[in-house]
Design a protein around this motif. Structure first.
Motif, PDB file in Angstrom:
ATOM      1  N   THR A  55       0.799  -1.205  -0.039  1.00  0.00           N
ATOM      2  CA  THR A  55      -0.091  -0.047  -0.095  1.00  0.00           C
ATOM      3  C   THR A  55       0.906   1.339  -0.259  1.00  0.00           C
ATOM      4  O   THR A  55       0.631   2.345  -0.917  1.00  0.00           O
ATOM      5  CB  THR A  55      -0.936   0.014   1.321  1.00  0.00           C
ATOM      6  OG1 THR A  55      -1.743  -0.943   1.136  1.00  0.00           O
ATOM      7  CG2 THR A  55      -1.882   1.302   1.318  1.00  0.00           C
ATOM      8  N   VAL A  56       1.917   1.390   0.729  1.00  0.00           N
ATOM      9  CA  VAL A  56       2.984   2.535   0.732  1.00  0.00           C
ATOM     10  C   VAL A  56       3.509   2.611  -0.407  1.00  0.00           C
ATOM     11  O   VAL A  56       3.601   3.901  -1.044  1.00  0.00           O
ATOM     12  CB  VAL A  56       3.798   2.391   2.144  1.00  0.00           C
ATOM     13  CG1 VAL A  56       4.629   3.643   2.162  1.00  0.00           C
ATOM     14  CG2 VAL A  56       3.018   2.447   3.440  1.00  0.00           C
ATOM     15  N   ASP A  59       1.166   4.285  -2.758  1.00  0.00           N
ATOM     16  CA  ASP A  59       0.710   5.636  -2.562  1.00  0.00           C
ATOM     17  C   ASP A  59       1.904   6.327  -2.938  1.00  0.00           C
ATOM     18  O   ASP A  59       1.922   7.523  -3.536  1.00  0.00           O
ATOM     19  CB  ASP A  59       0.804   5.666  -1.270  1.00  0.00           C
ATOM     20  CG  ASP A  59      -0.850   5.159  -0.527  1.00  0.00           C
ATOM     21  OD1 ASP A  59      -1.425   4.694  -1.645  1.00  0.00           O
ATOM     22  OD2 ASP A  59      -1.111   4.929   0.511  1.00  0.00           O
ATOM     23  N   SER A  93      -1.397   7.553   4.508  1.00  0.00           N
ATOM     24  CA  SER A  93      -1.183   6.071   4.578  1.00  0.00           C
ATOM     25  C   SER A  93      -1.290   5.607   5.972  1.00  0.00           C
ATOM     26  O   SER A  93      -1.898   4.526   5.992  1.00  0.00           O
ATOM     27  CB  SER A  93       0.257   5.864   4.014  1.00  0.00           C
ATOM     28  OG  SER A  93       0.269   6.177   2.457  1.00  0.00           O
ATOM     29  N   ASN A  94      -0.744   6.343   6.906  1.00  0.00           N
ATOM     30  CA  ASN A  94      -0.884   5.580   8.340  1.00  0.00           C
ATOM     31  C   ASN A  94      -2.438   5.435   8.822  1.00  0.00           C
ATOM     32  O   ASN A  94      -2.648   4.517   9.238  1.00  0.00           O
ATOM     33  CB  ASN A  94      -0.031   6.511   9.147  1.00  0.00           C
ATOM     34  CG  ASN A  94       0.295   5.976  10.613  1.00  0.00           C
ATOM     35  OD1 ASN A  94       0.451   5.107  10.799  1.00  0.00           O
ATOM     36  ND2 ASN A  94      -0.284   7.016  11.677  1.00  0.00           N
ATOM     37  N   LYS A  96      -5.183   5.364   6.744  1.00  0.00           N
ATOM     38  CA  LYS A  96      -5.693   4.318   5.855  1.00  0.00           C
ATOM     39  C   LYS A  96      -5.326   2.822   6.453  1.00  0.00           C
ATOM     40  O   LYS A  96      -6.245   2.109   6.587  1.00  0.00           O
ATOM     41  CB  LYS A  96      -5.259   4.669   4.376  1.00  0.00           C
ATOM     42  CG  LYS A  96      -5.934   3.547   3.502  1.00  0.00           C
ATOM     43  CD  LYS A  96      -5.820   3.874   2.041  1.00  0.00           C
ATOM     44  CE  LYS A  96      -4.220   4.176   1.900  1.00  0.00           C
ATOM     45  NZ  LYS A  96      -3.925   4.492   0.346  1.00  0.00           N
TER      46      LYS A  96
END
Length: 256
Positions: A55-56, A59, A93-94, A96
């Motif tokens: 995911t990171v 992003d 991101s954190n 989410k």
């Protein structure tokens, strides 16, 4: 300045899934060629760490695709702009990843090291214990681990040698998705010609020493993409021969 890039990842000897994610690529911009590299380590022992790391990476890749062209179109790039963009991206991101973990009923998190190389400058952000190095005629670590033992070394409570053998060395103080208030580390500086910039997860350097990394990945050994990939995989195999238990990932950039 021009760039060659390479990277490799391996599930390792023990784990059933590879929770590491990475990407490294050369980018054409109005300000000349640039390189973006990112390495994330889904936090060991946590459920679906590979989802957090992927995911990171996704992003940040979206930032490269959508935001970086807007910055470079003005032919002006600043540390403040990069820092603010990346900090906001990490916070989003954190939130989410943390929200997803709470919905699923388990913890999910990842470390992060990302780097942008322009024609004259470098920008790095770090969360956790993934690392960035610069190799010229010596190897220099560019990031600081956000771990309990690293803090105790900085505080003078234990030595570097004691930290390497400390059973708490995997205890992170910061992790995307699991730390409510993140404090990413930012670094900036000048890009050096005829150098190698390397990002790696902790599995790449637990049982391999920095002098061994330098011997394999120094600029005289990293002259084309094929050699770079072969040398990185050689160190991955050395880690596995020495019974490294974690996933193993490395991304490298050669400047010339």
């Amino acid at each position: 300045m021009d760039f060659i890039v390479s990277g490799a990842t391996d599930i390792g000897n023990v784990k059933k899934t590879n929770q590491d994610s990475y990407n490294v690529k050369v980018i054409s911009t109005p300000m000349g060629k640039m390189v973006f590299a990112i390495v994330c380590d889904g936090m060991g022992g946590l459920s679906m760490g590979e989802l957090a790391s992927a995911t990171v990476v996704h992003d940040f890749n979206q930032w490269v695709l959508n935001r970086l062209p807007m910055i470079t179109a003005e032919k002006k790039i600043s540390e403040r702009t990069i820092r603010e963009d990346w900090e906001n991206l990490i916070i989003a991101s954190n939130e989410k990843i943390s929200a997803f973990g709470k919905q699923q009923g388990f913890a999910i998190g990842t470390t992060l090291t990302a780097m942008l190389l322009t024609q004259d400058s470098l920008y790095i952000v770090n969360v956790g214990d993934t690392r960035a190095y610069q190799l010229t005629d010596k190897i220099v670590r560019l990031t600081d681990d956000q771990t309990l033992v690293a803090k105790e070394v900085r505080d003078g409570k234990i030595t570097e040698e004691e930290a390497e053998a400390d059973t708490r060395r995997a205890v992170l103080l910061q992790g995307i998705g699991v730390t409510p208030h993140l404090y990413p580390q930012f670094f900036s500086g000048s890009v050096v010609k005829d150098a190698v910039y390397m990002l790696c997860t902790d599995g790449f350097r637990h049982v391999v020493k920095e002098n061994e990394i330098f011997a394999a990945l120094n600029p005289t050994k990293m002259v084309n993409a094929a050699d770079m990939t072969a040398n990185i995989k050689g160190l991955i195999n050395l880690n596995k021969q020495r019974q490294e238990r974690d996933n193993i990932t490395c991304a490298a950039i050669r400047t010339f």
